[in-house]
Every structure is written in structure tokens, then in C-alpha cells.
Write a protein that holds these residues in place. Structure first.
Motif, PDB file in Angstrom:
ATOM      1  N   VAL A  32       0.865  -1.317   0.136  1.00 19.43           N
ATOM      2  CA  VAL A  32       0.151   0.005   0.000  1.00 19.43           C
ATOM      3  C   VAL A  32       0.857   1.199  -0.110  1.00 19.43           C
ATOM      4  O   VAL A  32       1.535   1.648   0.928  1.00 19.43           O
ATOM      5  CB  VAL A  32      -0.995  -0.115   1.177  1.00 19.43           C
ATOM      6  CG1 VAL A  32      -1.831   1.432   1.236  1.00 19.43           C
ATOM      7  CG2 VAL A  32      -1.655  -1.226   1.101  1.00 19.43           C
ATOM      8  N   GLU A  35      -2.704   5.910   0.618  1.00 18.92           N
ATOM      9  CA  GLU A  35      -3.774   5.758   1.390  1.00 18.92           C
ATOM     10  C   GLU A  35      -4.723   6.956   1.248  1.00 18.92           C
ATOM     11  O   GLU A  35      -4.140   8.058   1.488  1.00 18.92           O
ATOM     12  CB  GLU A  35      -3.735   5.322   2.816  1.00 18.92           C
ATOM     13  CG  GLU A  35      -2.973   4.047   3.250  1.00 18.92           C
ATOM     14  CD  GLU A  35      -2.715   3.709   4.643  1.00 18.92           C
ATOM     15  OE1 GLU A  35      -3.609   3.127   5.013  1.00 18.92           O
ATOM     16  OE2 GLU A  35      -1.579   3.867   4.813  1.00 18.92           O
ATOM     17  N   THR A  49      -7.156   2.793  -1.447  1.00 18.97           N
ATOM     18  CA  THR A  49      -5.620   2.593  -1.360  1.00 18.97           C
ATOM     19  C   THR A  49      -5.293   2.354  -2.943  1.00 18.97           C
ATOM     20  O   THR A  49      -6.157   1.827  -3.714  1.00 18.97           O
ATOM     21  CB  THR A  49      -5.533   1.008  -0.579  1.00 18.97           C
ATOM     22  OG1 THR A  49      -6.277   0.023  -1.154  1.00 18.97           O
ATOM     23  CG2 THR A  49      -5.902   1.213   0.990  1.00 18.97           C
ATOM     24  N   THR A  51      -2.061   0.196  -4.781  1.00 21.51           N
ATOM     25  CA  THR A  51      -1.040  -0.543  -4.594  1.00 21.51           C
ATOM     26  C   THR A  51      -0.464  -0.684  -6.099  1.00 21.51           C
ATOM     27  O   THR A  51      -1.045  -1.041  -6.905  1.00 21.51           O
ATOM     28  CB  THR A  51      -1.448  -2.104  -4.033  1.00 21.51           C
ATOM     29  OG1 THR A  51      -2.503  -2.550  -4.825  1.00 21.51           O
ATOM     30  CG2 THR A  51      -2.066  -1.751  -2.642  1.00 21.51           C
ATOM     31  N   LYS A  76      -9.177  -1.831   6.635  1.00 26.18           N
ATOM     32  CA  LYS A  76      -8.201  -2.656   6.194  1.00 26.18           C
ATOM     33  C   LYS A  76      -8.539  -4.094   5.989  1.00 26.18           C
ATOM     34  O   LYS A  76      -8.252  -4.846   4.622  1.00 26.18           O
ATOM     35  CB  LYS A  76      -7.018  -2.606   7.128  1.00 26.18           C
ATOM     36  CG  LYS A  76      -6.408  -1.215   7.356  1.00 26.18           C
ATOM     37  CD  LYS A  76      -5.234  -1.317   8.414  1.00 26.18           C
ATOM     38  CE  LYS A  76      -4.611  -0.026   8.736  1.00 26.18           C
ATOM     39  NZ  LYS A  76      -3.688   0.555   7.456  1.00 26.18           N
ATOM     40  N   TYR A  89       1.446  -2.920   4.598  1.00 23.96           N
ATOM     41  CA  TYR A  89       1.507  -1.559   4.893  1.00 23.96           C
ATOM     42  C   TYR A  89       2.953  -1.261   5.574  1.00 23.96           C
ATOM     43  O   TYR A  89       3.733  -2.083   5.701  1.00 23.96           O
ATOM     44  CB  TYR A  89       0.416  -1.234   6.103  1.00 23.96           C
ATOM     45  CG  TYR A  89      -0.878  -1.239   5.560  1.00 23.96           C
ATOM     46  CD1 TYR A  89      -1.699  -0.379   5.175  1.00 23.96           C
ATOM     47  CD2 TYR A  89      -1.469  -2.529   6.003  1.00 23.96           C
ATOM     48  CE1 TYR A  89      -2.895  -0.447   4.784  1.00 23.96           C
ATOM     49  CE2 TYR A  89      -2.894  -2.608   5.555  1.00 23.96           C
ATOM     50  CZ  TYR A  89      -3.641  -1.420   4.647  1.00 23.96           C
ATOM     51  OH  TYR A  89      -4.872  -1.601   4.416  1.00 23.96           O
ATOM     52  N   SER A  92       4.069   3.206   2.796  1.00 26.39           N
ATOM     53  CA  SER A  92       3.198   4.345   2.391  1.00 26.39           C
ATOM     54  C   SER A  92       4.013   5.665   1.973  1.00 26.39           C
ATOM     55  O   SER A  92       4.834   6.111   2.548  1.00 26.39           O
ATOM     56  CB  SER A  92       2.173   4.945   3.430  1.00 26.39           C
ATOM     57  OG  SER A  92       1.225   5.662   2.973  1.00 26.39           O
ATOM     58  N   LEU A 114      -2.798   5.141  11.721  1.00 27.45           N
ATOM     59  CA  LEU A 114      -1.323   5.504  10.979  1.00 27.45           C
ATOM     60  C   LEU A 114      -0.393   6.093  12.303  1.00 27.45           C
ATOM     61  O   LEU A 114       0.954   5.572  11.911  1.00 27.45           O
ATOM     62  CB  LEU A 114      -1.679   6.687   9.936  1.00 27.45           C
ATOM     63  CG  LEU A 114      -2.697   6.207   8.773  1.00 27.45           C
ATOM     64  CD1 LEU A 114      -2.589   7.254   7.842  1.00 27.45           C
ATOM     65  CD2 LEU A 114      -2.406   4.890   8.311  1.00 27.45           C
ATOM     66  N   ASN A 120       3.526   1.594  10.268  1.00 32.68           N
ATOM     67  CA  ASN A 120       3.291   2.483   9.116  1.00 32.68           C
ATOM     68  C   ASN A 120       4.342   3.485   9.177  1.00 32.68           C
ATOM     69  O   ASN A 120       5.195   3.525  10.042  1.00 32.68           O
ATOM     70  CB  ASN A 120       1.981   3.322   9.802  1.00 32.68           C
ATOM     71  CG  ASN A 120       0.552   2.410   9.437  1.00 32.68           C
ATOM     72  OD1 ASN A 120       0.587   1.843   8.483  1.00 32.68           O
ATOM     73  ND2 ASN A 120      -0.161   2.426  10.579  1.00 32.68           N
TER      74      ASN A 120
END
Length: 372
Positions: A32, A35, A49, A51, A76, A89, A92, A114, A120
Motif C-alpha cells: 500500500v 492511502e 488504497t 498498490t 483494512k 503496510y 506508504s 497510522l 506504518n
């Protein structure tokens, strides 16, 4: 003999070492990289999301997944049920927040997962979307690369050009928690199927949307934030009679680099006066009218100083109108007048909105270009 024994012992040790378990194939992972959260037409939370796709048989470079949810953490599991690989995750690059959401709610609680989950990435850029997040996420970027990389590079290059701020998740958290500053975030929008940086979004201390700064105002914001590690570009339009030219040609552009600041703080009967002196070295990058700089240099310097002071004053008035402090003046007051700061810290935005703030720039032309 000793050498043989050492080799034998090493081989025996290697034979006893266990493997790392089942192999993980990158094509089976869903990293991911972006977000996003927004409100739909019914003011319900939607989470997106983005990806990358590594499967050789796939035709798309990335996959966009969305779901309605009450929280990002709950989303999620819902998004995981829609993807063919395991969601990963921690890589990001961007966190997008819809302007509609910010106009109605504080987005900070939605981002709690997050900050709370150590897996994260706290260096991801936080960006406000003027319009719908859906429009940005589904913009066709096939000629530029994966959507996450395009957004990340756009924010970084725009900040390097000093036409918007760059705020990471970690910095956003600090801006929300620090009483001496209010949040400022990059703002983007879609325009003719292109993603563009529109300027900077300013938030109230409660995390809701306050107002918007265009690219020129964003450059002035960065100047008043004392962030001059990158050159700050400005373009001024003067009254045409000032330099005996016409309306269409009365422009001067320049870059500011490594400005120096001197602050003076004065509290009198709970009224704050903040005087800011700036020593501003500039390089001229454009002058669209004829001017004898040997004779008229002081006139040009004075005109730039006056216009810079005028535009800084207008930006300060705008911030005071919306009771925000994206400049971090409260941080400076706390560091240099802690006694008075303790009296106003819980009401800082209102105190600043009623304060007298004076900006006095001293411009020095360092370069006029390679030819004149």
C-alpha cells in the motif's frame, strides 16, 4: 590442520542453520503506497488504497481499491478481502484527505491508526484534495508512472520549487499537538485529467479546513516560516507608471535565498506586537521592461521591498482573519518569552489574530543574471 578444522566446523554450522520459512513472492504482495480518505455524497467515510502490480501478466501498473467504512482500521480488512495478495503496510508514500471531509470534520482521529501502528510509514506526505479523492486516485497516469510515485514526486518537486509546503505524517502530528503552530498541507486537484499542485491548505487548530493559499502566497508562507533551504521564487507586478512601461510588461521575477530574520516581541496589556526584520538577498530572474540599473538600482530595490512588505502583510491579515498560525510564530514566542507565552498558550490563535505584526524586508540584489 587448524584451517581444516575451522572449515569443517563452519560447514557443520551452516548445515544446522534453519531456513527463513516459506518464501514470499513479490507478485503475491500488495504494498500500500497511497492511502486516502474522503466523504461520499452521503457524508459517509470512503477509504482508498493504491498498490503497485508486479504480476507480469497484468496490464495495469497499479490497482485502486475502495471501500465504505467507519474507520481506517476497519477498512483494512474490507480492502484485504478485495485483493488477490496480502496487504503490506509500512511503505506508504502519500496520505490523501478530501477537502469535503475537512470542511465538516477533523481528519486527525481518522488517521489515528497510522500513528498508533509502528509498521506504518510516518514520512508519508499528507495532502489535501480539492475536489473528490476519487478523481485523483483514478486519474490516468500511464504516461508518467504509478499513481503513488507521480503524487509523491509532484509534491516533492513543488516543495523544492517553494510553491507549496511538504508535510509528512510525523510533521502533521507535531503541528496538531503543538500549541504554537497550526497545520499547513499541500493541496492538489485534477485539471483536464492532470494532477496539479494548487497551493497550500491551512487548517484550524481543531483540524478543520480554514482557507487556501495559491502558489505565490505559499512561497510567502515558506519565507515567513523561515524555511529558506530552497530558493523561493516570486513575481511582482508594479504600477506601469513606476518604471514608464505598460501594464502587460511591468513584471519583475526573482529568487530569494537564505534570508536572515530578527524578531522583536512586545506584550503590553495583553496585546502582542511582533516586529519581523528580514534581510532578503535576491537574484533577478526576469525583468520585462527596460531599466538602467546603474542609475535606477535603488528605485528597483525600494519597489521590491514595498511590494514584498505589502504581500506579506496581506498574507498575515488572511491568517489573522481565519485565526491560524501556519508560520509557527507561537513556537518563537514560547522560546523567547515563556512567561507571557504561558498566559496566552491556550488562546494563542485568537491572541495572534488581534496582534500587531509588522514585516520589514531589506532587499539586497546579489545577481542580475549573466548579461544585461
Amino acid at each position: 590442520m587448524k584451517k581444516c578444522n575451522f572449515i569443517g566446523l563452519s560447514l557443520a554450522t551452516l548445515l544446522l542453520v534453519t531456513g527463513c520459512g516459506k518464501a514470499v513472492y513479490i507478485e503475491n504482495q500488495q504494498f500500500v503506497l497511497t492511502e486516502a480518505i474522503d466523504f461520499d455524497e452521503n457524508n459517509k467515510l470512503v477509504v482508498y488504497t493504491a498498490t503497485p502490480v508486479f504480476n507480469k501478466e497484468a496490464t495495469d501498473k497499479y490497482k485502486i481499491t475502495s471501500t465504505g467504512s467507519n474507520t481506517m482500521r476497519k477498512s483494512k480488512g474490507q480492502i484485504d478481502s478485495k485483493t488477490s495478495g496480502s496487504l503490506a503496510y509500512g511503505k506508504s508514500q502519500n496520505v490523501l484527505i478530501g477537502k469535503k471531509l475537512l470542511q465538516q470534520r477533523d481528519a486527525f482521529p481518522y488517521l489515528d491508526v497510522l500513528f498508533r501502528d509502528s509498521r506504518n510509514e510516518i514520512n508519508a506526505n499528507v495532502i489535501v484534495v480539492n475536489g473528490t479523492v476519487k478523481d485523483v486516485m483514478y486519474t490516468n497516469t500511464s504516461d508518467k508512472g504509478r499513481i503513488s510515485s507521480v503524487i509523491k514526486q509532484l509534491v516533492e518537486s513543488s516543495h523544492k520549487s517553494s510553491i507549496t509546503v511538504q508535510t509528512s505524517l510525523q510533521k502533521f502530528h507535531q503541528q496538531m499537538k503543538d500549541k504554537g503552530v497550526t497545520p499547513s498541507l499541500s493541496e492538489m486537484k485534477t485539471e483536464k485529467n492532470e494532477i496539479v499542485i494548487a497551493g497550500t491548505a491551512l487548517l484550524h487548530k481543531d483540524g478543520t479546513y480554514a482557507t487556501f493559499l495559491n502558489n505565490q502566497e505559499s512561497s510567502l508562507l515558506i519565507l515567513l516560516q523561515r524555511d529558506t533551504k530552497n530558493m523561493i521564487p516570486l513575481t511582482f507586478h508594479f504600477p506601469p507608471e513606476m518604471f514608464h512601461t505598460d501594464e502587460a510588461m511591468s513584471y519583475v521575477s526573482f529568487n530569494i535565498k537564505k534570508a536572515k530574520y530578527k524578531f522583536k516581541i512586545n506584550f503590553e496589556d495583553d496585546h502582542l506586537t511582533l516586529d519581523i526584520e528580514m534581510k532578503v538577498p535576491i537574484d533577478l530572474t526576469e525583468r520585462m521592461f527596460a531599466l538602467d540599473l546603474e542609475k535606477k538600482r535603488k528605485q528597483l530595490v525600494l519597489a521590491i521591498e514595498q511590494e514584498l512588505e505589502k504581500q506579506c502583510a496581506a498574507l498575515l491579515k488572511k491568517a489573522q482573519k481565519y485565526q491560524v498560525d501556519p508560520f509557527g510564530f507561537g513556537v518563537y514566542v514560547r522560546a523567547h518569552d515563556y512567561k507571557n507565552w504561558k498566559k496566552v498558550e491556550d488562546n494563542w490563535e485568537k491572541v495572534l489574530s488581534e496582534a500587531t505584526v509588522n514585516v520589514s524586508p531589506k532587499v539586497i540584489i546579489k545577481s542580475i543574471g549573466v548579461s544585461e
